[in-house]
Design an enzyme around this catalytic site. Structure first.
Site, PDB file in Angstrom:
ATOM      1  N   HIS A 274      16.022 -37.620  -6.417  1.00  0.00           N
ATOM      2  CA  HIS A 274      15.289 -38.082  -5.224  1.00  0.00           C
ATOM      3  C   HIS A 274      13.825 -37.688  -5.287  1.00  0.00           C
ATOM      4  CE1 HIS A 274      18.962 -39.530  -3.453  1.00  0.00           C
ATOM      5  NE2 HIS A 274      19.542 -38.392  -3.801  1.00  0.00           N
TER       6      HIS A 274
ATOM      7  N   LYS B 114       6.099  -4.174  -3.979  1.00  0.00           N
ATOM      8  CA  LYS B 114       7.539  -4.017  -3.801  1.00  0.00           C
ATOM      9  C   LYS B 114       7.959  -4.146  -2.344  1.00  0.00           C
ATOM     10  CE  LYS B 114      11.687  -3.002  -5.225  1.00  0.00           C
ATOM     11  NZ  LYS B 114      12.380  -4.110  -5.916  1.00  0.00           N
TER      12      LYS B 114
ATOM     13  N   CYS C  94       0.836  -1.191   0.000  1.00  0.00           N
ATOM     14  CA  CYS C  94       0.000   0.000   0.000  1.00  0.00           C
ATOM     15  C   CYS C  94       0.876   1.248   0.000  1.00  0.00           C
ATOM     16  CB  CYS C  94      -0.960   0.076   1.180  1.00  0.00           C
ATOM     17  SG  CYS C  94      -2.104  -1.290   1.261  1.00  0.00           S
TER      18      CYS C  94
ATOM     19  N   LYS D  97      13.129 -15.124 -10.028  1.00  0.00           N
ATOM     20  CA  LYS D  97      12.988 -14.044 -11.019  1.00  0.00           C
ATOM     21  C   LYS D  97      12.020 -14.456 -12.123  1.00  0.00           C
ATOM     22  CE  LYS D  97      14.005 -11.432  -9.568  1.00  0.00           C
ATOM     23  NZ  LYS D  97      14.444 -10.944  -8.312  1.00  0.00           N
TER      24      LYS D  97
ATOM     25  N   GLU E  11      17.685 -17.709  -6.980  1.00  0.00           N
ATOM     26  CA  GLU E  11      17.294 -16.364  -7.401  1.00  0.00           C
ATOM     27  C   GLU E  11      16.798 -16.386  -8.850  1.00  0.00           C
ATOM     28  OE1 GLU E  11      16.435 -13.725  -6.277  1.00  0.00           O
ATOM     29  OE2 GLU E  11      16.809 -12.158  -7.741  1.00  0.00           O
TER      30      GLU E  11
ATOM     31  N   ASN F 256      -1.911   1.964   5.713  1.00  0.00           N
ATOM     32  CA  ASN F 256      -1.000   0.928   5.249  1.00  0.00           C
ATOM     33  C   ASN F 256      -0.618   0.110   6.479  1.00  0.00           C
ATOM     34  OD1 ASN F 256       1.079  -0.595   4.105  1.00  0.00           O
ATOM     35  ND2 ASN F 256       2.596   1.020   4.403  1.00  0.00           N
ATOM     36  N   GLY F 257      -0.834  -1.196   6.427  1.00  0.00           N
ATOM     37  CA  GLY F 257      -0.488  -2.045   7.565  1.00  0.00           C
ATOM     38  C   GLY F 257      -1.590  -3.038   7.841  1.00  0.00           C
TER      39      GLY F 257
ATOM     40  N   GLU G 237       8.179 -14.955 -10.749  1.00  0.00           N
ATOM     41  CA  GLU G 237       7.413 -13.802 -10.267  1.00  0.00           C
ATOM     42  C   GLU G 237       6.960 -12.875 -11.385  1.00  0.00           C
ATOM     43  OE1 GLU G 237       9.380 -10.922  -7.734  1.00  0.00           O
ATOM     44  OE2 GLU G 237      11.314 -11.402  -8.596  1.00  0.00           O
TER      45      GLU G 237
ATOM     46  N   TRP H 155      -2.596  -2.831  -1.762  1.00  0.00           N
ATOM     47  CA  TRP H 155      -2.275  -4.249  -1.922  1.00  0.00           C
ATOM     48  C   TRP H 155      -3.173  -4.954  -0.899  1.00  0.00           C
ATOM     49  CZ3 TRP H 155      -0.299  -8.388   0.944  1.00  0.00           C
ATOM     50  CH2 TRP H 155       0.131  -9.483   0.183  1.00  0.00           C
TER      51      TRP H 155
ATOM     52  N   ARG I 298       4.000  -0.128  -4.817  1.00  0.00           N
ATOM     53  CA  ARG I 298       3.749  -0.687  -3.485  1.00  0.00           C
ATOM     54  C   ARG I 298       2.453  -1.492  -3.420  1.00  0.00           C
ATOM     55  NH1 ARG I 298       6.889   1.864   0.423  1.00  0.00           N
ATOM     56  NH2 ARG I 298       5.474   1.123   2.022  1.00  0.00           N
TER      57      ARG I 298
HETATM   58  O1  M6R Z   1      12.883  -5.016   0.615  1.00  0.00           O
HETATM   59  P1  M6R Z   1      13.345  -6.393   0.917  1.00  0.00           P
HETATM   60  O2  M6R Z   1      14.698  -6.686   0.322  1.00  0.00           O
HETATM   61  O3  M6R Z   1      13.331  -6.693   2.388  1.00  0.00           O
HETATM   62  O4  M6R Z   1      12.306  -7.347   0.235  1.00  0.00           O
HETATM   63  C1  M6R Z   1      12.367  -8.724   0.412  1.00  0.00           C
HETATM   64  C2  M6R Z   1      11.599  -9.447  -0.664  1.00  0.00           C
HETATM   65  O5  M6R Z   1      10.245  -9.119  -0.620  1.00  0.00           O
HETATM   66  C3  M6R Z   1      12.150  -9.105  -2.047  1.00  0.00           C
HETATM   67  O6  M6R Z   1      13.505  -9.420  -2.127  1.00  0.00           O
HETATM   68  C4  M6R Z   1      11.392  -9.875  -3.154  1.00  0.00           C
HETATM   69  O7  M6R Z   1      11.568 -11.228  -3.014  1.00  0.00           O
HETATM   70  C5  M6R Z   1      11.901  -9.384  -4.490  1.00  0.00           C
HETATM   71  N1  M6R Z   1      11.335  -8.125  -4.811  1.00  0.00           N
HETATM   72  C6  M6R Z   1      11.646 -10.346  -5.577  1.00  0.00           C
HETATM   73  O8  M6R Z   1      12.255  -9.933  -6.756  1.00  0.00           O
END
Ligand code: M6R
Length: 608
Positions: free
Chosen positions: A504, A603, A2, A485, A481, A100-101, A488, A76, A27
């Site tokens: 396995h 984000k 949010c 990537k 990673e 937000n929260g 997502e 969000w 956000r």
């Molecule tokens: O802001 P942060 O690094 O704490 O965020 C952690 C994760 O939400 C963040 O790394 C997320 O997995 C990535 N945006 C994915 O690409």
């Protein structure tokens, strides 16, 4: 999660709020809403729409509103589905609220304030609006009503509140969830993130927790809940609007991928002094590295995968236990933590609530906390004992790219420093290792030339429903990673697997043409990984092999092979990261997806 923006001043509030919402949309983009206090009416103008801010913008009738005070929200969804009714602002009685929260005790509050029949939405936020309004009607005093409401509300919140009978004022308060504020000659602004303020001011402050901000066109007054006025601590943004714009790129993600060489330089260069890693500019004493007996790395998502790479570098060098914990798990497990634990907390935003709370838990057990954070003065940065800022500049795309490689760089710098101060590596080895860190920007620059190869791979990838990323050791850490990537942003199911573990169970999923990205950059285990590649190839997989330039291979084990330049085994991650980012980016773009704002994501994850 949010985004919040509030403005009161002497220019058109609708314009400022809408601009701010566009900056904050990363956000959360389930719905957006705006509330404006009208000059010519006692009723605020409220408009809410599901979908992106552009939908809200179309819906707002600009000619209908003349306002110098307003606020907006991009959501969000947490409590209640994505509907116009659940969108913010919530308007109850005379109270207009954006939030937000998460309000944890909202069910209990519904019961104790007898709100069940009054609620029109399914949100926890509407409960807060009812409570603030209840006290506002009782006291007629905005500050008193906010104070009373936050006295009963439990959870995380950043609130922006307007009252329909008070023109030109916005009130704000926060607990855990972020809010920053600024005032300038055009008025006063408050927002979830500094990007929304930047057009008006480079000077801003973080609203302290449980302090009420009263915004008017002439400035911002802060008061504690006891009514004592307090002065803000001003900070200055050290980047400009251009850094938060696409600057000719079609998406923020590809811009941010391309920005990695400079981001790495900014993170690394000031910390290499006379060939040695030096954290004196960060105020981090060597003693924290000397005295610890174990390291716990705590993070979420991409940041935790950077931590996994860090473990594979730190543990063999330091010969002490290094464990990586997903923050949301760490919080509810009794991990051995004491004053001999160095807790490295990694977060791009510095606001991820699970990471923050896990860090607080570690600190309560006397661990020394060192954060690796990108956003200046964010909560994790402020609350950790020490902070190592990465200087990636604003990362807007939801998918982390440059934040990941600079996190790696910070971890490698820590390894160089710890290896040296603990006598685990000789001075010469430390200098060689540090010199290699100094070269990673060039490596990344070189890898950015592989766009045609990555585009070619992505065309194949885009046709698949599933993909597997395999590797051993460090390569396994990189593959985690890579898989995140891809999944997502392209919505292709992608799974990272330790190459030796495939047989396995997971190998059962390999069918003809299933893409398998095999990462084999570690010399000592190269042939072992290649054996696993043969196993999937024998079952019909479409193998995309990433290996080093100097390996000779028989062509029948892969379909596409990308060779990275020759380098120290420990540094191949910087090269592999760029390839995996580009593959994911071009796959999602090729599918015509919203690369920067993938579905269901946001984000900054400020809810548990
Ligand atoms: O802001 P942060 O690094 O704490 O965020 C952690 C994760 O939400 C963040 O790394 C997320 O997995 C990535 N945006 C994915 O690409």
């Amino acid at each position: 999660m949010c985004g919040i923006i509030g403005f009161t001043g002497n220019i058109d509030a609708e314009k400022v709020v809408m601009e701010g919402l566009k900056e904050l949309e990363y956000r959360g983009y389930d719905s957006a809403g705006i509330a404006l206090i009208r000059e010519d009416s006692d009723e605020p103008y409220i408009m809410k729409e599901t979908g992106p801010v552009s939908e809200l913008e179309k819906a707002v009738d600009k000619n209908m509103v003349s306002s110098f005070c307003g606020m907006g929200h991009t959501r969000w969804a947490t409590h209640g589905g994505v509907t116009d009714i659940n969108a913010h602002p919530h308007y109850v009685g005379k109270t207009v609220l954006i939030h937000n929260g998460i309000i944890e005790n909202y069910q209990e509050l519904i019961n104790s304030y007898e709100l069940r029949d009054k609620m029109i939405s399914e949100t926890d936020t509407e409960v807060a609006a009812h409570i603030i309004n209840y006290y506002y009607e009782k006291t007629g005093d905005p500050l008193e009503s906010i104070k009373k409401a936050v006295g009963v509300i439990k959870g995380s919140y950043s609130f922006c509140i307007m009252f329909s009978d008070i023109k030109g004022k916005i009130f704000s308060i926060r607990n855990v969830s972020p809010l920053v504020a600024a005032s300038c000659e055009k008025g006063s602004l408050i927002a979830s993130d500094v990007t929304a303020l930047l057009k008006y001011s480079k000077k801003y402050f973080v609203l302290p927790e449980k302090v009420i901000a009263e915004l008017t066109k002439d400035g911002i007054v802060l008061r504690t809940l006891e009514g004592k006025e307090t002065e803000p601590e001003y900070l200055t943004v050290d980047w400009d609007m251009e850094a938060a714009q696409k600057s000719g790129y079609p998406h923020f993600m590809i811009k941010e991928i391309n920005e990695q060489p400079e981001a790495l330089e900014r993170t690394i260069r000031p910390r290499i002094v006379n060939g040695k890693t030096d954290f004196s500019g960060d105020g981090i004493p060597d003693s924290i590295f000397k005295n610890c007996e174990r390291i716990s790395i705590i993070a979420c998502g991409t940041a935790s995968y950077a931590g996994t790479v860090g473990k594979s570098i730190l543990e063999p060098m330091l010969k002490i236990p290094v464990n990586v914990y997903i923050a949301s798990e760490y919080r509810y497990s009794d991990v051995i933590t004491d004053e001999k634990t160095l807790c490295i907390v990694i977060s791009q935003s510095g606001e991820t609530v699970d990471t923050l709370e896990a860090m607080k838990l570690a600190a309560s057990k006397k661990a020394v906390t060192l954060s690796i954070v990108n956003v200046k003065a964010s909560t994790i940065a402020r609350e950790s004992d020490y902070v190592l800022y990465t200087h990636a500049g604003p990362e807007i795309s939801v998918a982390s790219t440059k934040a990941y490689t600079v996190q790696l760089a910070a971890l490698y710098l820590i390894a160089a420093k710890m290896g040296e101060v603990r006598g685990c590596i000789s001075e010469k080895e430390a200098e060689e290792f540090t010199a290699s860190i100094g070269n990673v920007g060039k490596t990344v620059e070189e890898m950015l030339k592989y766009i045609p190869e990555c585009k070619h791979i992505s065309e194949r990838m885009a046709k698949s429903r599933d993909a597997f990323y395999i590797g051993r050791g460090l390569d396994y850490a990189f593959s985690m990673e890579g898989a995140l990537k891809l999944k997502e942003i392209s919505y292709i199911h992608a799974e990272a697997m330790a190459a030796g573990e495939l047989k396995h169970g997971t190998i059962a999923l390999i069918e003809k043409d299933t893409p398998v990205v095999a990462i084999a950059t570690q010399k000592n285990i190269f042939l072992k990984t290649i054996s696993n590649v043969r196993e999937v190839k024998a079952r019909g997989a479409f193998v995309i092999l990433i290996c080093r330039d100097d390996e000779t291979l028989s062509e029948d084990i892969y379909d596409i092979c990308v060779k990275i330049p020759e380098m120290d085994d420990r540094f191949t991650g910087f090269a592999v990261a760029v390839l995996l980012q580009l593959i994911a980016y071009y796959t999602a773009d090729g599918k015509g997806l919203n690369v920067d704002k993938p579905r269901n994501l946001a984000k900054s994850v400020t809810v548990e």
